[in-house]
Scaffold this motif. Structure first.
Motif, PDB file in Angstrom:
ATOM      1  N   LEU A  44       8.149   1.188   4.128  1.00 36.48           N
ATOM      2  CA  LEU A  44       8.220  -0.253   3.880  1.00 36.48           C
ATOM      3  C   LEU A  44       6.843  -0.908   4.010  1.00 36.48           C
ATOM      4  CD1 LEU A  44      11.525  -1.018   5.783  1.00 36.48           C
ATOM      5  CD2 LEU A  44      11.143  -1.439   3.329  1.00 36.48           C
ATOM      6  N   ILE A  45       6.112  -0.552   5.053  1.00 34.29           N
ATOM      7  CA  ILE A  45       4.795  -1.157   5.277  1.00 34.29           C
ATOM      8  C   ILE A  45       3.799  -0.654   4.238  1.00 34.29           C
ATOM      9  CG2 ILE A  45       2.876  -1.432   6.898  1.00 34.29           C
ATOM     10  CD1 ILE A  45       5.519  -3.019   7.605  1.00 34.29           C
ATOM     11  N   TRP A  46       3.844   0.654   3.930  1.00 36.82           N
ATOM     12  CA  TRP A  46       2.966   1.185   2.880  1.00 36.82           C
ATOM     13  C   TRP A  46       3.264   0.489   1.553  1.00 36.82           C
ATOM     14  CZ3 TRP A  46       4.450   3.823  -1.585  1.00 36.82           C
ATOM     15  CH2 TRP A  46       3.398   4.338  -2.357  1.00 36.82           C
ATOM     16  N   HIS A  47       4.532   0.360   1.212  1.00 44.93           N
ATOM     17  CA  HIS A  47       4.941  -0.249  -0.060  1.00 44.93           C
ATOM     18  C   HIS A  47       4.489  -1.708  -0.151  1.00 44.93           C
ATOM     19  CE1 HIS A  47       7.363  -1.652  -3.386  1.00 44.93           C
ATOM     20  NE2 HIS A  47       8.106  -2.392  -2.587  1.00 44.93           N
ATOM     21  N   LEU A  48       4.754  -2.501   0.873  1.00 47.20           N
ATOM     22  CA  LEU A  48       4.362  -3.915   0.786  1.00 47.20           C
ATOM     23  C   LEU A  48       2.853  -4.049   0.707  1.00 47.20           C
ATOM     24  CD1 LEU A  48       3.172  -5.567   3.509  1.00 47.20           C
ATOM     25  CD2 LEU A  48       5.452  -5.100   4.329  1.00 47.20           C
ATOM     26  N   THR A  49       2.141  -3.147   1.347  1.00 45.13           N
ATOM     27  CA  THR A  49       0.680  -3.174   1.298  1.00 45.13           C
ATOM     28  C   THR A  49       0.183  -2.771  -0.082  1.00 45.13           C
ATOM     29  OG1 THR A  49       0.651  -2.619   3.656  1.00 45.13           O
ATOM     30  CG2 THR A  49      -1.425  -2.404   2.449  1.00 45.13           C
ATOM     31  N   ARG A  50       0.793  -1.746  -0.658  1.00 46.17           N
ATOM     32  CA  ARG A  50       0.410  -1.322  -2.010  1.00 46.17           C
ATOM     33  C   ARG A  50       0.668  -2.422  -3.030  1.00 46.17           C
ATOM     34  NH1 ARG A  50      -2.487   0.324  -3.906  1.00 46.17           N
ATOM     35  NH2 ARG A  50      -1.642   1.534  -5.640  1.00 46.17           N
ATOM     36  N   VAL A  51       1.817  -3.087  -2.922  1.00 41.17           N
ATOM     37  CA  VAL A  51       2.130  -4.161  -3.868  1.00 41.17           C
ATOM     38  C   VAL A  51       1.120  -5.302  -3.710  1.00 41.17           C
ATOM     39  CG1 VAL A  51       3.817  -5.943  -4.476  1.00 41.17           C
ATOM     40  CG2 VAL A  51       4.564  -3.578  -4.106  1.00 41.17           C
ATOM     41  N   GLN A  52       0.836  -5.682  -2.478  1.00 45.19           N
ATOM     42  CA  GLN A  52      -0.141  -6.754  -2.255  1.00 45.19           C
ATOM     43  C   GLN A  52      -1.498  -6.339  -2.807  1.00 45.19           C
ATOM     44  OE1 GLN A  52      -0.177  -8.490   1.675  1.00 45.19           O
ATOM     45  NE2 GLN A  52      -2.289  -9.111   1.476  1.00 45.19           N
ATOM     46  N   ASP A  53      -1.924  -5.129  -2.520  1.00 45.71           N
ATOM     47  CA  ASP A  53      -3.205  -4.626  -3.004  1.00 45.71           C
ATOM     48  C   ASP A  53      -3.245  -4.661  -4.535  1.00 45.71           C
ATOM     49  OD1 ASP A  53      -5.714  -3.367  -3.093  1.00 45.71           O
ATOM     50  OD2 ASP A  53      -4.974  -1.446  -2.338  1.00 45.71           O
ATOM     51  N   GLY A  61      -9.329  -9.781 -10.343  1.00 50.11           N
ATOM     52  CA  GLY A  61     -10.264  -9.005 -11.144  1.00 50.11           C
ATOM     53  C   GLY A  61     -11.066  -8.013 -10.316  1.00 50.11           C
ATOM     54  N   LEU A  62     -10.431  -7.465  -9.283  1.00 48.51           N
ATOM     55  CA  LEU A  62     -11.087  -6.529  -8.373  1.00 48.51           C
ATOM     56  C   LEU A  62     -10.444  -5.155  -8.473  1.00 48.51           C
ATOM     57  CD1 LEU A  62     -11.067  -8.875  -5.246  1.00 48.51           C
ATOM     58  CD2 LEU A  62     -13.049  -8.343  -6.686  1.00 48.51           C
ATOM     59  N   GLU A  63     -11.149  -4.148  -7.988  1.00 49.94           N
ATOM     60  CA  GLU A  63     -10.532  -2.831  -7.852  1.00 49.94           C
ATOM     61  C   GLU A  63      -9.649  -2.854  -6.609  1.00 49.94           C
ATOM     62  OE1 GLU A  63     -11.646   1.917  -7.397  1.00 49.94           O
ATOM     63  OE2 GLU A  63     -13.261   0.482  -7.753  1.00 49.94           O
ATOM     64  N   GLN A  64      -8.549  -2.123  -6.658  1.00 46.84           N
ATOM     65  CA  GLN A  64      -7.676  -2.052  -5.496  1.00 46.84           C
ATOM     66  C   GLN A  64      -8.394  -1.399  -4.316  1.00 46.84           C
ATOM     67  OE1 GLN A  64      -3.791  -0.357  -6.247  1.00 46.84           O
ATOM     68  NE2 GLN A  64      -3.729  -1.272  -8.287  1.00 46.84           N
ATOM     69  N   VAL A  65      -8.125  -1.891  -3.138  1.00 42.51           N
ATOM     70  CA  VAL A  65      -8.659  -1.311  -1.904  1.00 42.51           C
ATOM     71  C   VAL A  65      -8.232   0.157  -1.805  1.00 42.51           C
ATOM     72  CG1 VAL A  65      -8.569  -1.463   0.627  1.00 42.51           C
ATOM     73  CG2 VAL A  65      -8.689  -3.557  -0.744  1.00 42.51           C
ATOM     74  N   TRP A  66      -7.023   0.458  -2.253  1.00 38.83           N
ATOM     75  CA  TRP A  66      -6.449   1.800  -2.211  1.00 38.83           C
ATOM     76  C   TRP A  66      -7.410   2.842  -2.781  1.00 38.83           C
ATOM     77  CZ3 TRP A  66      -2.797   4.213   0.258  1.00 38.83           C
ATOM     78  CH2 TRP A  66      -2.150   5.334  -0.268  1.00 38.83           C
ATOM     79  N   THR A  67      -8.022   2.529  -3.901  1.00 31.67           N
ATOM     80  CA  THR A  67      -8.931   3.485  -4.528  1.00 31.67           C
ATOM     81  C   THR A  67     -10.393   3.177  -4.203  1.00 31.67           C
ATOM     82  OG1 THR A  67      -8.779   2.166  -6.560  1.00 31.67           O
ATOM     83  CG2 THR A  67      -7.392   4.133  -6.417  1.00 31.67           C
TER      84      THR A  67
END
Length: 170
Positions: A44-53, A61-67
């Protein structure tokens, strides 16, 4: 109060919810599922963070923090880097079973920082900008940001519920 201050406050409340849902939990508690098809706190926390990112990076217009910051490599999940959890089933949820609270919260904090940097600089006049024409009516920046806050609050609330049940069982 400006729209920017309101958004900073809203995302700040999400951060409090996320940290409160995760703080002090062991890996087995983060991975606990009440049913084989249920979502874990970690997922749940990973998912909400990924969606926000994903959503904030897109409108800013930014690159995702994830990558951009190497989080995809640190998590080492068997998903495409673009995955946010939409459509995930039980097998994908289980892939988050070994994730620590520290890793989850560190990634969340990095996304939160990028989010706050972006929304703090918005003016009220920015919010009507169309950011997604795939919908009817097209989605404005304001609507997209509120959608992210809403999604984050719902998922962090689900995680808090699971946490409460788990702590009663300790």
């Amino acid at each position: 109060m400006t729209s920017a201050k309101l958004l900073v406050d809203a995302f700040g409340r999400v951060r409090e919810n996320v940290r409160g849902a995760v703080a002090g939990l062991r890996q087995d508690e983060l991975a606990a599922r009440f049913d084989p098809d249920a979502n874990s706190i970690a997922w749940l926390i990973w998912h909400l963070t990924r969606v926000q990112d994903d959503h904030i990076a897109d409108v800013a217009g930014l690159e995702q923090v994830w990558t951009a910051a190497g989080w995809a490599k640190r998590f080492d999940l068997p998903f495409d880097d673009a995955a946010t959890g939409y459509g995930h089933g039980a097998a994908e949820v289980a892939e988050l079973d070994g994730i620590s609270a520290e890793l989850l919260l560190s990634y969340y904090d990095a996304v939160h920082a990028q989010t706050i940097d972006y929304v703090a600089g918005l003016a009220d006049a920015d919010l009507p900008r169309i950011v997604d024409t795939r919908w009817d009516p097209p989605v404005t920046l304001g609507v997209r940001l509120i959608s992210v806050v809403d999604d984050d609050i719902q998922h962090s609330g689900q995680a808090a519920f699971v946490r409460g049940v788990l702590l009663r069982r300790r």
